[in-house]
Design an enzyme around this catalytic site. Structure first.
Site, PDB file in Angstrom:
ATOM      1  N   GLU A 188       6.899  -9.712  -1.382  1.00  0.00           N
ATOM      2  CA  GLU A 188       6.675  -8.954  -0.138  1.00  0.00           C
ATOM      3  C   GLU A 188       5.197  -8.584  -0.044  1.00  0.00           C
ATOM      4  O   GLU A 188       4.371  -9.029  -0.843  1.00  0.00           O
ATOM      5  CB  GLU A 188       7.539  -7.691  -0.117  1.00  0.00           C
ATOM      6  N   ASP A 204       1.023   1.884   0.301  1.00  0.00           N
ATOM      7  CA  ASP A 204       0.875   0.661   1.098  1.00  0.00           C
ATOM      8  C   ASP A 204      -0.450   0.618   1.855  1.00  0.00           C
ATOM      9  O   ASP A 204      -0.480   0.422   3.089  1.00  0.00           O
ATOM     10  CB  ASP A 204       2.036   0.553   2.116  1.00  0.00           C
TER      11      ASP A 204
HETATM   12  O1  FUB Z   1       6.629   1.319   1.209  1.00  0.00           O
HETATM   13  C1  FUB Z   1       7.866   0.694   1.420  1.00  0.00           C
HETATM   14  C2  FUB Z   1       7.853  -0.694   0.843  1.00  0.00           C
HETATM   15  O2  FUB Z   1       7.508  -0.649  -0.535  1.00  0.00           O
HETATM   16  C3  FUB Z   1       6.802  -1.608   1.426  1.00  0.00           C
HETATM   17  O3  FUB Z   1       7.161  -2.084   2.667  1.00  0.00           O
HETATM   18  C4  FUB Z   1       6.699  -2.618   0.353  1.00  0.00           C
HETATM   19  O4  FUB Z   1       5.598  -3.463   0.464  1.00  0.00           O
HETATM   20  C5  FUB Z   1       6.680  -1.753  -0.862  1.00  0.00           C
HETATM   21  O5  FUB Z   1       5.403  -1.278  -1.120  1.00  0.00           O
END
Ligand code: FUB
Length: 456
Positions: free
Chosen positions: A216, A31
């Site tokens: 997301e 991330d």
């Molecule tokens: O790293 C945990 C989750 O996985 C993140 O919040 C999302 O964006 C995905 O990358």
């Protein structure tokens, strides 16, 4: 602890000498959220632990890496963790962060999975970060489990925005203090973006019906007066798409995909965009070092906007396409954890030295790119410690088998925290070179390595 080198070579046969991606090999840094500050790029990341628990995200802290040249990255280790939130009882869930500077303070926005979005503050990009609120930042949300992936941006008029969310996209207008928001607007301050396929693209849902592609991981920024939102799209496995808008409040228009699927990508992808020294970069994550979706690694590609401001498709490469934007000066202290590529080694942090390179075995190495040796140096110096039998550092040019220009012998220094400077005479070498520090010795761990320099 499974060693990264073993994983990489057995599963992907990455041709390491040419590999540039992932840009971090010493831990699973996911991330990525890049931030340009001064003459450096800082990348704050989440951190997938080496040991995945219950086959799910296992994430306890947030890490920091920095670079002046976009090819050598200095590992600053974990700079914040769940433990920084005294009120939070969760021991897992340190998900995707983003940091920003305002008036000399650094604000790190973080989701704690299941606890919504919070903020930490520091006087320096390296921390120490502290919790200024004693509670989460975003209040009054309808589903705190969906409050993940904050992205922050300060507009030209000084108004700051924080967007976030999966599968809905929400935002607040942050107050100038960056740790509160205007609760007189929206619904107690929170705006919900209308999730239409015109705004965020479409994908077929499990039942075949069309649904909004936004998933997301939003990344919000402005370029030439146009607002951009880059995000993970199309559900799992995720692609990366983007939309643009004339104002932060929309209306958003879907512009297309910027990164497709590839074998070495994880089931998630999460990206950030920066401009640095006249070039544009997309920073994202892959599972290129592990082949496991819960052990992700930060990668980077340079790209150019099309003339009309649209973003081209960006290929997630293993070899990388980034060239150094500034030669590395070896005549000042260089942290051992400043690395373009490494095999086998890990990093650790101590109160005495800060971050150092450890887990060094025979045959492991560190590559440092575009080092300007100028007219050459007399001696190569390194600060090392060893509570075992030690070993040696071979300094080579251009490859692990490249020209040997110095050898440094490392003996037992008494204990791990007893650091000694060792040195070796340098053979003739000049100009800009990739330097390989190749570690040699017997079985087991050889020594630890804190910094190096060249004496003229
Ligand atoms: O790293 C945990 C989750 O996985 C993140 O919040 C999302 O964006 C995905 O990358």
């Amino acid at each position: 602890m499974m060693r990264i080198r073993t994983i990489a070579l057995s599963l992907f046969c990455i041709t390491a000498l040419n590999a540039q991606n992932p840009i971090i090999q010493t831990s699973f840094a996911a991330d990525p959220a890049p931030m340009v500050y001064g003459d450096k790029v800082f990348i704050y990341t989440s951190h997938d632990e080496d040991e995945t628990v219950n086959n799910f995200f296992t994430m306890y802290d947030w890490m920091l890496f920095s670079s002046e040249d976009m090819v050598n990255w200095t590992d600053h280790g974990a700079v914040a963790s769940l433990k920084d939130f005294g009120w939070c009882e969760r021991t897992n869930g340190a998900w995707a962060p983003q940091a920003i500077e305002r008036n000399g303070k650094f604000y790190l926005y973080v989701p704690i999975h299941g606890e919504g979005i919070s903020v930490l503050v520091a006087d320096s990009p390296y921390g120490p970060f502290h919790d200024p609120l004693g509670h989460r930042l975003i209040l009054d949300t309808e589903n705190v489990w969906q409050d993940i992936d904050p992205t922050v941006f300060i507009d030209d008029d000084g108004q700051a925005y924080l967007f976030w969310g999966n599968p809905n996209l929400l935002y607040v207008r942050l107050n100038e203090d960056m740790i509160s928001y205007d609760r007189s607007v929206g619904k107690n301050g929170i705006f919900a973006v209308e999730m239409t396929t015109e705004a965020f693209g479409s994908v077929a849902g499990p039942d075949g019906t069309e649904r909004c592609a936004y998933t997301e991981g939003p990344w919000f920024y402005k370029r030439n007066g146009l607002y951009y939102l880059i995000y993970a799209a199309s559900g799992i496995p995720e692609k990366i798409a983007y939309s643009t808008a004339p104002t932060p409040d929309g209306p958003w228009t879907f512009r297309g995909f910027v990164m497709d699927r590839a074998d070495h990508l994880a089931f998630t992808n999460h990206g950030g965009v920066i401009d640095f020294k006249g070039k544009s970069y997309f920073i994202y994550h892959t599972q290129g070092l592990s082949n496991e979706g819960f052990k992700r690694s930060t990668a980077a590609e340079e790209f150019s906007y099309n003339e009309d401001g649209t973003i081209p498709m960006i290929t997630p490469t293993i070899e990388g396409n980034i060239k150094s934007v500034k030669p590395l000066n070896p005549f000042k202290r260089v942290e051992a954890e400043t690395i373009a590529w490494s095999e086998g080694v890990k990093t650790a942090k101590s109160g005495v030295t800060g971050v150092y390179v450890t887990n060094i075995h025979n045959g492991d190495y560190i590559k440092i790119k575009s080092v300007d040796l100028e007219k050459g140096g007399k001696r190569f110096l390194a600060s090392v410690s060893s509570d075992t039998k030690g070993g040696r550092i071979e300094v080579r040019l251009g490859g692990v088998d490249g020209k040997l220009i110095a050898t440094l012998n490392v003996d037992n220094t008494g204990c791990k925290e007893t650091w000694k400077i060792v040195s070796g005479k340098m053979a003739k070498a000049q100009g800009i070179n990739d330097i390989y520090l190749v570690f040699r010795g017997g079985d087991g761990e050889l020594f630890n390595f804190d910094w190096w320099t060249i004496e003229k």
